[in-house]
Motif scaffolding. Structure first.
Motif, PDB file in Angstrom:
ATOM      1  N   LEU A  78      76.325  56.129 -17.950  1.00  0.00           N
ATOM      2  CA  LEU A  78      75.384  55.009 -17.879  1.00  0.00           C
ATOM      3  C   LEU A  78      75.726  53.963 -18.938  1.00  0.00           C
ATOM      4  O   LEU A  78      75.700  52.757 -18.670  1.00  0.00           O
ATOM      5  CB  LEU A  78      73.953  55.506 -18.068  1.00  0.00           C
ATOM      6  N   LEU A  79      76.077  54.401 -20.141  1.00  0.00           N
ATOM      7  CA  LEU A  79      76.470  53.471 -21.195  1.00  0.00           C
ATOM      8  C   LEU A  79      77.791  52.785 -20.837  1.00  0.00           C
ATOM      9  O   LEU A  79      77.942  51.568 -21.053  1.00  0.00           O
ATOM     10  CB  LEU A  79      76.610  54.222 -22.525  1.00  0.00           C
ATOM     11  N   ALA A  80      78.721  53.555 -20.282  1.00  0.00           N
ATOM     12  CA  ALA A  80      79.999  52.960 -19.883  1.00  0.00           C
ATOM     13  C   ALA A  80      79.795  51.871 -18.829  1.00  0.00           C
ATOM     14  O   ALA A  80      80.415  50.798 -18.899  1.00  0.00           O
ATOM     15  CB  ALA A  80      80.933  54.042 -19.346  1.00  0.00           C
ATOM     16  N   LEU A  81      78.918  52.108 -17.868  1.00  0.00           N
ATOM     17  CA  LEU A  81      78.669  51.116 -16.830  1.00  0.00           C
ATOM     18  C   LEU A  81      77.992  49.874 -17.406  1.00  0.00           C
ATOM     19  O   LEU A  81      78.248  48.748 -16.948  1.00  0.00           O
ATOM     20  CB  LEU A  81      77.811  51.715 -15.715  1.00  0.00           C
ATOM     21  N   ALA A  82      77.123  50.065 -18.389  1.00  0.00           N
ATOM     22  CA  ALA A  82      76.491  48.914 -19.034  1.00  0.00           C
ATOM     23  C   ALA A  82      77.540  48.046 -19.711  1.00  0.00           C
ATOM     24  O   ALA A  82      77.477  46.805 -19.644  1.00  0.00           O
ATOM     25  CB  ALA A  82      75.449  49.391 -20.043  1.00  0.00           C
ATOM     26  N   TYR A  83      78.530  48.669 -20.332  1.00  0.00           N
ATOM     27  CA  TYR A  83      79.606  47.906 -20.971  1.00  0.00           C
ATOM     28  C   TYR A  83      80.498  47.236 -19.925  1.00  0.00           C
ATOM     29  O   TYR A  83      80.891  46.070 -20.081  1.00  0.00           O
ATOM     30  CB  TYR A  83      80.443  48.815 -21.868  1.00  0.00           C
ATOM     31  N   ILE A  84      80.838  47.945 -18.861  1.00  0.00           N
ATOM     32  CA  ILE A  84      81.687  47.362 -17.815  1.00  0.00           C
ATOM     33  C   ILE A  84      81.021  46.131 -17.209  1.00  0.00           C
ATOM     34  O   ILE A  84      81.650  45.078 -17.042  1.00  0.00           O
ATOM     35  CB  ILE A  84      81.979  48.415 -16.725  1.00  0.00           C
TER      36      ILE A  84
END
Length: 319
Positions: A101-107
């Motif tokens: 979820l954090l990775a997708l927020a950054y992407i």
């Protein structure tokens, strides 16, 4: 770029398979792709033209790219927990994977300045460490062809998914790849237009001219050409395979008017405008000076991108 484009990018990233990594993936990607435009919510307290000097700055810079995804991540976790406590969490939603979820927020967040850089409006990618503006001059700020390609890709992917196809991600991947090729090809056109124009200007004696090749709204294969030196400015057009049509002589830019420096002290709108302007032009307007930007002197856009500079004791302006 416009917010529909940012939203479609978030959606197509999800349909490429990222939405299966964690619950709330699609809303996180779409919200993250638009999140840097939170600076628009701050414009209510800015008067007149001052928003030009504020937009695409601090919320598009490196600190924001580090902090905004974390804030969104925390908000999405809180939302999921809130729904679970109230018994309203959808049964079919995937479990939350905090790392994904954090990775997708950054992407999603990082896709925003990458797209904004592509047009000629400008973006301050290093704010607050530097106020330098960056310009890609590759894609018009609202690109209908990107809307169509991304929208069709998402629709076809969703249709396949709902039909039970195992390769439902393929249309999204095709659309994403097509847009990458489209952007690259437009970059090549811009580069060719600017090199051709610079060569023609140098041959005519304008060796240090700034050249901007701006894509028009629909005819992406063409370029509107703007050039300027310290004293003069001109325009033209360029089409690959055809060549360019260029006004070599140009007009006086007028930025050497001695009144401008003194009058700017009492006019925050004019200061904000010149901070944003890439190709400023000063034109006499009665007892005042009309400040404009070459990039946005089209009749449909000029009223939104100009400021009337007057002497401090007659400080009235029309925008």
């Amino acid at each position: 770029m416009d917010n529909l484009t940012h939203s479609l990018v978030g959606a197509v990233l999800g349909q490429m398979g990222l939405k299966k990594k964690t619950g709330l993936a699609i809303p996180t990607l779409i919200l993250a792709a638009n999140l840097p435009d939170i600076d628009a919510a701050c414009l209510a307290w800015l008067d007149g033209i001052q928003h030009l000097g504020f937009r695409r700055g601090i919320t598009h810079g490196p600190i924001a790219m580090l902090v905004l995804p974390i804030l969104l991540w925390a908000a999405m976790l809180a939302f999921d927990h809130w729904q679970a406590r109230r018994g309203k969490r959808p049964a079919g939603r995937l479990p939350i994977d905090k790392r994904w979820l954090l990775a997708l927020a950054y992407i999603g967040c990082l896709s925003h300045p990458a797209l904004d850089w592509l047009n000629n409006y400008g973006i301050r990618l290093l704010e607050p460490f530097s106020s330098q503006w960056f310009y890609g001059d590759t894609i018009f700020i609202i690109d209908l062809w990107i809307w169509i390609a991304l929208g069709l890709s998402v629709w076809l992917s969703l249709r396949r998914e709902r039909g039970g196809a195992t390769n439902w991600q393929r249309p999204a991947w095709v659309g994403f790849t097509a847009i990458c090729v489209y952007i690259f090809a437009n970059g090549l056109i811009t580069g060719a237009a600017e090199r051709t124009t610079a060569t023609a200007l140098a041959a005519s004696g304008h060796r240090d001219a700034l050249v901007v090749a701006s894509p028009p709204p629909l005819a992406f294969w063409q370029r509107d050409i703007f050039w300027r030196t310290a004293e003069r400015y001109g325009s033209g057009s360029f089409t690959p395979g055809v060549g360019g049509n260029l006004d070599i002589s140009g007009l006086r830019a007028g930025m050497d008017d001695p009144r401008i420096e003194g009058w700017l002290m009492g006019d925050p709108d004019a200061r904000a405008f010149l901070f944003w302007a890439r190709m400023p032009v000063a034109q006499p307007d009665g007892d005042a000076i009309l400040l404009r930007d070459q990039r946005f002197m089209h009749p449909l856009a000029q009223d939104r991108f100009q400021v009337r500079l007057t002497a401090p004791d007659t400080a009235t302006r029309n925008q």
